[in-house]
Design an enzyme around this catalytic site. Structure first.
Site, mmCIF file in Angstrom:
data_model
loop_
_atom_site.group_PDB
_atom_site.id
_atom_site.type_symbol
_atom_site.label_atom_id
_atom_site.label_comp_id
_atom_site.label_asym_id
_atom_site.label_seq_id
_atom_site.Cartn_x
_atom_site.Cartn_y
_atom_site.Cartn_z
ATOM 1 N N ALA A 115 20.688 88.663 -7.498
ATOM 2 C CA ALA A 115 21.393 88.092 -6.347
ATOM 3 C C ALA A 115 21.278 88.960 -5.098
ATOM 4 O O ALA A 115 21.987 88.763 -4.125
ATOM 5 C CB ALA A 115 22.862 87.875 -6.707
ATOM 6 N N ALA A 122 19.721 99.142 -10.859
ATOM 7 C CA ALA A 122 20.861 99.877 -11.413
ATOM 8 C C ALA A 122 20.742 99.981 -12.932
ATOM 9 O O ALA A 122 20.988 101.046 -13.512
ATOM 10 C CB ALA A 122 22.175 99.200 -11.019
ATOM 11 N N ASP A 164 15.240 99.992 -3.819
ATOM 12 C CA ASP A 164 16.383 99.735 -4.710
ATOM 13 C C ASP A 164 16.637 100.888 -5.664
ATOM 14 O O ASP A 164 17.771 101.315 -5.873
ATOM 15 C CB ASP A 164 16.111 98.508 -5.587
HETATM 16 O O1 PMV Z 1 16.643 90.983 -4.350
HETATM 17 P P1 PMV Z 1 16.390 92.414 -4.605
HETATM 18 O O2 PMV Z 1 17.610 93.265 -4.595
HETATM 19 O O3 PMV Z 1 15.524 92.669 -5.833
HETATM 20 O O4 PMV Z 1 15.521 92.978 -3.371
HETATM 21 C C1 PMV Z 1 14.188 92.575 -3.145
HETATM 22 C C2 PMV Z 1 13.700 93.276 -1.927
HETATM 23 C C3 PMV Z 1 12.279 92.938 -1.496
HETATM 24 O O5 PMV Z 1 12.023 93.689 -0.322
HETATM 25 C C4 PMV Z 1 12.128 91.476 -1.166
HETATM 26 C C5 PMV Z 1 11.259 93.314 -2.557
HETATM 27 C C6 PMV Z 1 11.146 94.809 -2.794
HETATM 28 O O6 PMV Z 1 10.713 95.197 -3.911
HETATM 29 O O7 PMV Z 1 11.419 95.612 -1.889
#
Ligand code: PMV
EC number: 2.7.1.36
Length: 328
Positions: A115, A122, A164
């Site tokens: 989401a 994490a 992330d």
């Molecule tokens: O939706 P999430 O938290 O997995 O974030 C994805 C972020 C992107 O920039 C779209 C892809 C990435 O790996 O950075």
């Protein structure tokens, strides 16, 4: 048994553009995944998770990763979640050089799956940290972040940034540009989250932006403009200028929307927060569904979101100063 927790995150700025070498600024928030890892006497991997979401999905699962559990969660999401645990355990085996070691892994998470709040990062960070500690090795944070990134990279078929995983491992606000990851000073931010109960398909959304960028020069320019917003955002963050941060978040959301990664429910939540007086609001993460992040000192945005059709849950999130936490 060793237990570690790691926080989720919101993107203040720069998702999607970060995939093409632009900087991004994610910020860790106090919603966590806790992973317990216990060595087994055989070489099996057993994964048990009662809750991989704030709302909606309850996952009861015990077995090898290729067995399909009977649960109310989309198969692709669940397969992905289990894939991250498998990948994390591969990293643990790699660190310790013992390919035959088996584990019981227990996951508890307050972070909704897929989401935009970094649930997979994490889980990967906490699982690698707990798994290596269970075998007597405590990783430096940089190596932990790198190995969690490798897990995401492998599971997502080569499409992942370090944003992330680095953010979840170190906590706080961070800046990521390619393989350059660093922590940023950040003021206490009045973060409000809105969640539509859904999830986007990160791979599909990333591929969509890639296609647009290849087809149209103005789409490539849009991605570069997001990079400019991030650079301005860093400045505003350093100055603690919440008003300017909000304005830049609004701009960032507009460009993400132009790149086709917003949705009706995300737009409704963004507008509800803005109409209620938030400094700014944008989608966070891959988009397509999931969460928005708003900055609002008052309770107005949270109240407005709770009445917004399409918003399933809203809550205030503290910035998480600590990344991985070694619980036991
Ligand atoms: O939706 P999430 O938290 O997995 O974030 C994805 C972020 C992107 O920039 C779209 C892809 C990435 O790996 O950075």
């Amino acid at each position: 048994m060793a237990v570690s927790s790691a926080p989720g995150k919101v993107y203040l700025f720069g998702e999607h553009a970060v995939v093409y070498g632009e900087p991004a600024v994610p910020c860790a928030i106090e919603v966590r995944a806790r992973v317990g890892v216990e060595q087994r006497s055989d070489n099996k991997l057993r994964i048990h998770s009662e809750d991989l979401s704030l709302d909606g999905f309850t996952v009861e699962y015990a077995g090898s990763a290729d067995e399909r559990p009977d649960v109310d969660v989309s198969e692709s999401l669940l397969t992905a979640a289990m894939g991250y645990v498998d990948g994390a355990i591969e990293q643990v085996r790699d660190v310790t050089g013992d390919d035959d070691v088996g584990f019981d892994v227990t996951i508890e998470s307050d972070i909704p799956l897929g989401a935009g709040l970094g649930s997979s990062a994490a889980v990967a960070v906490a699982a690698i940290d707990a798994g290596t500690r269970e075998l007597g090795t405590t990783l430096e944070i940089d190596e932990l972040a790198e190995r969690a990134y490798q897990t995401e990279y492998d599971v997502q078929g080569g499409q992942a940034s370090r944003a992330d995983t680095f953010c979840s491992a170190t906590g706080g606000a961070v800046r990521v540009e390619g393989d350059d990851c660093r922590s940023l000073e950040a003021p206490d931010l009045p973060i409000v989250i809105g969640f539509d109960g859904g999830a986007g398909d990160t791979g599909e959304l990333v591929a969509g932006v890639r296609g647009l960028r290849e087809e149209y020069e103005f789409a490539a320019d849009t991605v570069e403009s997001i990079g400019d917003i991030v650079r301005n955002g860093e400045q505003a963050l350093a100055e603690g200028n919440i008003e300017e941060l909000g304005r830049l978040m609004n701009f960032n959301h507009g460009l993400l929307s132009a790149l086709g990664v917003s949705s009706r429910s995300l737009d409704s939540m963004v507008w509800a927060a803005r109409d209620a007086g938030a400094n700014g609001a944008k989608l966070t993460g891959a988009g397509g569904g999931g969460c928005i992040v708003a900055l609002d000192e008052s309770d107005e945005a949270e109240t407005a979101l709770s009445y917004t059709p399409g918003c399933k849950d809203t809550f205030r999130a503290e910035l998480a100063d600590t990344g991985v936490r070694r619980v036991e």
